[in-house]
Design a protein around this motif. Structure first.
Motif, PDB file in Angstrom:
ATOM      1  N   HIS A 197      30.576  25.307  21.006  1.00  0.00           N
ATOM      2  CA  HIS A 197      31.890  25.725  21.831  1.00  0.00           C
ATOM      3  C   HIS A 197      31.489  25.994  23.116  1.00  0.00           C
ATOM      4  O   HIS A 197      30.627  26.884  23.708  1.00  0.00           O
ATOM      5  CB  HIS A 197      32.732  26.877  21.078  1.00  0.00           C
ATOM      6  N   TYR A 198      32.250  25.515  24.302  1.00  0.00           N
ATOM      7  CA  TYR A 198      32.095  25.579  25.543  1.00  0.00           C
ATOM      8  C   TYR A 198      33.228  25.506  26.321  1.00  0.00           C
ATOM      9  O   TYR A 198      33.947  24.538  26.464  1.00  0.00           O
ATOM     10  CB  TYR A 198      30.939  24.801  26.177  1.00  0.00           C
ATOM     11  N   ASP A 199      33.737  26.701  27.101  1.00  0.00           N
ATOM     12  CA  ASP A 199      35.121  26.759  27.808  1.00  0.00           C
ATOM     13  C   ASP A 199      34.263  26.821  29.336  1.00  0.00           C
ATOM     14  O   ASP A 199      33.614  27.678  29.837  1.00  0.00           O
ATOM     15  CB  ASP A 199      35.630  28.206  27.762  1.00  0.00           C
ATOM     16  N   GLN A 200      34.380  25.404  29.958  1.00  0.00           N
ATOM     17  CA  GLN A 200      33.886  25.332  31.247  1.00  0.00           C
ATOM     18  C   GLN A 200      34.487  26.211  32.318  1.00  0.00           C
ATOM     19  O   GLN A 200      33.809  26.469  33.482  1.00  0.00           O
ATOM     20  CB  GLN A 200      34.007  23.897  31.629  1.00  0.00           C
ATOM     21  N   ASN A 201      35.575  26.552  32.148  1.00  0.00           N
ATOM     22  CA  ASN A 201      36.271  27.323  33.025  1.00  0.00           C
ATOM     23  C   ASN A 201      35.428  28.875  33.340  1.00  0.00           C
ATOM     24  O   ASN A 201      36.004  29.727  34.177  1.00  0.00           O
ATOM     25  CB  ASN A 201      37.658  27.667  32.615  1.00  0.00           C
ATOM     26  N   GLN A 202      34.868  29.296  32.191  1.00  0.00           N
ATOM     27  CA  GLN A 202      33.899  30.409  32.197  1.00  0.00           C
ATOM     28  C   GLN A 202      32.816  30.313  33.160  1.00  0.00           C
ATOM     29  O   GLN A 202      32.180  31.356  33.215  1.00  0.00           O
ATOM     30  CB  GLN A 202      33.683  31.042  30.930  1.00  0.00           C
ATOM     31  N   GLY A 203      32.396  29.243  33.518  1.00  0.00           N
ATOM     32  CA  GLY A 203      30.974  29.218  34.217  1.00  0.00           C
ATOM     33  C   GLY A 203      29.964  28.335  33.427  1.00  0.00           C
ATOM     34  O   GLY A 203      30.337  27.354  32.627  1.00  0.00           O
ATOM     35  N   ASP A 204      28.811  28.945  33.438  1.00  0.00           N
ATOM     36  CA  ASP A 204      27.705  28.023  32.676  1.00  0.00           C
ATOM     37  C   ASP A 204      28.063  28.453  31.174  1.00  0.00           C
ATOM     38  O   ASP A 204      28.946  29.304  30.511  1.00  0.00           O
ATOM     39  CB  ASP A 204      26.387  28.528  32.939  1.00  0.00           C
ATOM     40  N   ILE A 205      27.353  27.736  30.259  1.00  0.00           N
ATOM     41  CA  ILE A 205      27.301  27.773  29.041  1.00  0.00           C
ATOM     42  C   ILE A 205      27.181  29.226  28.423  1.00  0.00           C
ATOM     43  O   ILE A 205      27.854  29.870  27.730  1.00  0.00           O
ATOM     44  CB  ILE A 205      26.553  26.832  27.930  1.00  0.00           C
TER      45      ILE A 205
END
Length: 295
Positions: A197-205
């Motif tokens: 799971h990766y939310d790109q809105n939060q920055g890096d993984i």
């Protein structure tokens, strides 16, 4: 069966008592202490070079002057378990000294009909309980010989089963001479864990992972058992001790039914990751230390 061996010594942590003592002292010296001792703590269970510094924040909150019984709830990593199990051993070995098991409480739990006995092989294969033991032996050294432990292996149980075990164990949490150690790591991220799971809105993984973990941690701090269960269903976050945590949250729910408004606080004191993931080919495990206090 008399004694469970320290099967993960010399691999997951040092088996040399002097070296281990220095290592734990160093980590404990960097951790602050809350004004009131904890009645329960959440601790990671990875190799000490990864999670030892974070775990210190939990163990620093245990008071050897008052605690005489320590329950350790650890998730089962190796055997399929549909409920919870107690140990058949009389003591657990550590590099410092053996920790005696409260066999009377283990028998009381078996008498409820809700617990089974884990095999010695399952007991010695499992690391989630063992990784709590050297730290417990260290912080409880002033009370050596005056306290006992109750190891409980928690299987992949349903939310309703978490509630059932929470009701059974709540009476022990009400006792100020009892402390619960809830063994859990947080997000296991990467292809090898089959969770990316990766939310790109939060920055890096790694930043996305922390946001995800802290959403769950906030629900635990609110002592919200249904909310935490919903969060896990929504996110599928790979929190390996989710069932021990669920049992603990249901213990608190049960206590609150007749607590007459007694104030209870759960706070996380430290958070870390084994690696700051920036590439999808990489992986990490998260660790969090939390303490539950009754005022």
């Amino acid at each position: 069966m008399a004694e469970r061996r320290a099967t993960h010594a010399d691999s997951w942590y040092s088996g040399d008592a002097r070296h281990l003592s220095r290592e734990l002292d160093g980590w404990l010296s960097k951790a602050g202490r809350l004004p009131k001792p904890a009645r329960a703590v959440i601790c990671p269970h990875a190799g000490y070079r990864y999670s030892g510094p974070t775990a210190a924040y939990s163990f620093k909150q245990i008071d050897p002057n008052t605690v005489r019984t320590i329950f350790i709830l650890g998730p089962s990593h190796h055997v399929r378990l549909n409920g919870c199990a107690v140990s058949q051993c009389l003591s657990y070995a550590t590099p410092f000294y053996n920790l005696e098991i409260d066999t009377d409480i283990s028998q009381d739990l078996l008498d409820t009909g809700a617990f089974e006995v884990m095999s010695l092989e399952a007991d010695e294969d499992e690391h989630s309980i063992e990784m709590q033991l050297p730290y417990l032996a260290k912080v409880m050294e002033p009370a050596r010989g005056m306290f006992k432990i109750v190891p409980i292996l928690v299987g992949s149980i349903s939310n309703s089963a978490e509630a059932k075990y929470g009701k059974i164990l709540a009476k022990y949490l009400e006792d100020p001479s009892v402390c619960f150690v809830i063994s859990s790591d947080f997000c296991h991220w990467g292809q090898r864990f089959r969770y990316t799971h990766y939310d790109q809105n939060q920055g890096d993984i790694y930043q996305s992972i922390e946001v995800l973990d802290r959403e769950g941690m906030n629900l635990i701090e609110r002592l919200d058992a249904p909310g935490f269960a919903s969060y896990l269903k929504k996110t599928s976050n790979t929190i390996c001790g989710r069932h021990p945590i669920g049992v603990f949250l249901n213990m608190v729910t049960e206590m609150r039914k007749h607590s007459n408004g007694t104030r209870m606080d759960m706070n996380f004191l430290d958070y870390s990751q084994s690696n700051q993931v920036k590439s999808s080919r990489d992986s990490s495990v998260s660790y969090a230390a939390g303490a539950f206090v009754i005022h």
